[in-house]
Design a protein around this motif. Sequence first.
Motif, mmCIF file in Angstrom:
data_model
loop_
_atom_site.group_PDB
_atom_site.id
_atom_site.type_symbol
_atom_site.label_atom_id
_atom_site.label_comp_id
_atom_site.label_asym_id
_atom_site.label_seq_id
_atom_site.Cartn_x
_atom_site.Cartn_y
_atom_site.Cartn_z
ATOM 1 N N TRP A 122 0.872 -1.177 0.000
ATOM 2 C CA TRP A 122 0.000 0.000 0.000
ATOM 3 C C TRP A 122 0.911 1.230 0.000
ATOM 4 N N TRP A 174 3.622 -10.412 2.751
ATOM 5 C CA TRP A 174 2.301 -9.846 2.484
ATOM 6 C C TRP A 174 1.533 -10.719 1.484
ATOM 7 N N CYS A 230 0.067 -13.742 2.951
ATOM 8 C CA CYS A 230 -1.120 -13.479 3.760
ATOM 9 C C CYS A 230 -2.307 -12.985 2.933
ATOM 10 N N ALA A 231 -2.032 -12.252 1.854
ATOM 11 C CA ALA A 231 -3.107 -11.572 1.125
ATOM 12 C C ALA A 231 -3.819 -12.458 0.124
ATOM 13 N N GLY A 248 2.441 0.244 8.943
ATOM 14 C CA GLY A 248 1.207 -0.539 8.984
ATOM 15 C C GLY A 248 1.396 -2.037 8.822
ATOM 16 N N TRP A 249 2.652 -2.507 8.680
ATOM 17 C CA TRP A 249 2.855 -3.927 8.383
ATOM 18 C C TRP A 249 2.374 -4.850 9.493
ATOM 19 N N THR A 250 2.861 -4.667 10.719
ATOM 20 C CA THR A 250 2.509 -5.632 11.762
ATOM 21 C C THR A 250 1.020 -5.565 12.111
ATOM 22 N N GLU A 251 0.424 -4.395 11.968
ATOM 23 C CA GLU A 251 -1.014 -4.284 12.191
ATOM 24 C C GLU A 251 -1.768 -5.098 11.137
ATOM 25 N N TYR A 252 -1.307 -5.009 9.887
ATOM 26 C CA TYR A 252 -1.910 -5.804 8.827
ATOM 27 C C TYR A 252 -1.755 -7.296 9.113
ATOM 28 N N HIS A 267 -4.537 -10.530 9.332
ATOM 29 C CA HIS A 267 -4.659 -11.251 8.059
ATOM 30 C C HIS A 267 -3.811 -12.517 8.002
ATOM 31 N N THR A 318 6.967 -9.675 14.110
ATOM 32 C CA THR A 318 6.421 -10.518 13.041
ATOM 33 C C THR A 318 6.591 -11.994 13.373
#
Length: 230
Positions: free
Chosen positions: A68, A124, A127-128, A146-150, A154, A188
Amino acid sequence: MEKSMSMESCTISGREYAIWVPEDRGPFSAAVICGGDMREQLPDLAAGRRPRVLISPAAAWERDYTPWPAQTPAGREPFSGGGPAFLAELELALPVIEGRYPVLPGREHRAVLGYSLGGLFALWAFCAGDLFAAAASLSGSLWYEGWTEYLSAHLPSKGGKVYLSLGKKEEKSGPTRMRLVGEKTRETAEIFRSAGRFGEVPLRMQSGGHFTDIPGRWQAAMEWLDGAEE
């Protein structure tokens, strides 16, 4: 027909893919390699390893590997967040490659490995989407905003295998945001481990900074992948 060991290439939807094909008949598992232009490195990654097809898509670091848009460090191209479009291309391209080359189809036979921003993309993408059963992040840019929140929201329900590595000096230099890489990489690892469905989730701390012995870090990840596929 038996296929000799070779470096091949194909273009799918306008993107070039370098493909290393083993000498045996196959079919083989496959690994997508996200480290920029890795064509010249694929034979070394394959040497002495479990036979597998290695796939290196041409990619722009700041566009294709970023999941993102995010704030960009001074002097870098914009982090434009083209990862979803790149992943969508892979979702279409991998079945095409599996039809042309001796590649086993399906998630359980696919891995994605990446370095730096490519390492961020590898985790990512794991996970995505539903493309990969294994992912390796080598000196991954896990400081990314925002990585660890994502990740916490997910985690793949199907599980899989995950590998992390980081240079010991990486969190001690560079811009303030990037110095979070040690904290965010350890976080992570803990998120994946706490879920209990991603194997041992090794975090290998290696000597030096971000650009130290990159070939050796790739070889360590390939060794892990050999073990993960046993």
